[in-house]
Design a protein around this motif. Structure first.
Motif, PDB file in Angstrom:
ATOM      1  N   UNK A   2      88.045  87.059 -89.445  1.00 26.08           N
ATOM      2  CA  UNK A   2      87.316  85.774 -89.626  1.00 26.08           C
ATOM      3  C   UNK A   2      88.082  84.874 -89.945  1.00 26.08           C
ATOM      4  N   UNK A   3      87.972  83.601 -89.273  1.00 30.95           N
ATOM      5  CA  UNK A   3      88.964  82.464 -89.466  1.00 30.95           C
ATOM      6  C   UNK A   3      89.386  81.564 -88.445  1.00 30.95           C
ATOM      7  N   UNK A   4      90.378  80.924 -88.416  1.00 31.13           N
ATOM      8  CA  UNK A   4      90.741  80.078 -87.229  1.00 31.13           C
ATOM      9  C   UNK A   4      92.185  80.699 -86.670  1.00 31.13           C
ATOM     10  N   UNK A   5      92.440  80.914 -85.459  1.00 29.64           N
ATOM     11  CA  UNK A   5      93.236  81.348 -84.861  1.00 29.64           C
ATOM     12  C   UNK A   5      93.891  80.508 -83.595  1.00 29.64           C
ATOM     13  N   UNK A  44     104.609  78.339 -75.103  1.00 29.59           N
ATOM     14  CA  UNK A  44     103.332  77.421 -74.975  1.00 29.59           C
ATOM     15  C   UNK A  44     102.269  77.907 -75.886  1.00 29.59           C
ATOM     16  N   UNK A  45     101.577  76.713 -76.745  1.00 33.72           N
ATOM     17  CA  UNK A  45     100.673  77.192 -77.713  1.00 33.72           C
ATOM     18  C   UNK A  45      99.178  76.640 -77.311  1.00 33.72           C
ATOM     19  N   UNK A  46      98.252  77.528 -77.614  1.00 31.95           N
ATOM     20  CA  UNK A  46      96.986  77.341 -77.231  1.00 31.95           C
ATOM     21  C   UNK A  46      96.401  76.434 -78.390  1.00 31.95           C
ATOM     22  N   UNK A  47      95.221  76.130 -78.189  1.00 36.66           N
ATOM     23  CA  UNK A  47      94.152  75.336 -79.357  1.00 36.66           C
ATOM     24  C   UNK A  47      93.532  76.501 -80.083  1.00 36.66           C
ATOM     25  N   UNK A  48      93.508  75.855 -81.356  1.00 40.96           N
ATOM     26  CA  UNK A  48      92.766  76.689 -82.385  1.00 40.96           C
ATOM     27  C   UNK A  48      91.543  76.823 -81.990  1.00 40.96           C
ATOM     28  N   UNK A  49      90.838  78.251 -82.325  1.00 39.47           N
ATOM     29  CA  UNK A  49      89.476  78.660 -81.962  1.00 39.47           C
ATOM     30  C   UNK A  49      89.086  79.321 -83.308  1.00 39.47           C
ATOM     31  N   UNK A  50      87.868  79.616 -83.294  1.00 36.14           N
ATOM     32  CA  UNK A  50      87.327  80.289 -84.533  1.00 36.14           C
ATOM     33  C   UNK A  50      86.658  81.517 -84.320  1.00 36.14           C
TER      34      UNK A  50
END
Length: 138
Positions: free
Chosen positions: A116-119, A130-136
């Motif tokens: 559980x948390x933001x990744x 290449x970095x993706x956007x944060x998801x929960x």
């Protein structure tokens, strides 16, 4: 015949020395959250910014490459814990190999338990990321 000195250390000290040596020798250990140069012409298409997934839910990681991008081969995809105002922390490598990408690359999987948390995901292509956007994960 020369006399060789003997070095004795406890198992705890030996383990500490070994762990320190491995950390110092490992780029991931030295700077797990460090980001290489951004990949020109690559984008992380999914998961979408702000998306929310339940533990155990199906998840797709999408990566797109423009034909003009100088790096042609994907070598790794890592999962990072997002740290507000800080450097993301490496959780695990979710895929590693050598995959030429002409347009898109997709990984399918499930959100593991206990996360559980933001990744966010980071993909490595040659010497860039290449970095993706944060998801929960809730």
């Amino acid at each position: 015949m020369p006399v060789r000195p003997r070095i004795r250390m406890s198992a705890v000290l030996a383990g500490t020395v070994l762990a320190a040596a491995l950390t110092a020798a490992s780029p991931a250990g030295a700077a797990a959250g460090a980001v290489a140069a951004p990949c020109t012409g690559w984008t992380m298409t999914s998961p979408a910014a702000g998306a929310t997934f339940a533990v155990g839910a199906a998840l797709r990681i999408g990566i797109a490459r423009q034909a003009s991008a100088p790096q042609k081969t994907l070598t790794k995809v890592d999962l990072y814990k997002a740290v507000p105002g800080g450097t993301p922390t490496l959780v695990t490598t979710v895929w590693q190999g050598s995959q030429p990408v002409t347009a898109t690359f997709t990984l399918a999987g499930k959100v593991p338990a206990g996360l559980a948390g933001r990744y966010l995901y980071r993909a490595t292509a040659g010497n860039c990321t290449v970095e993706g956007k944060a998801f929960t994960v809730a």
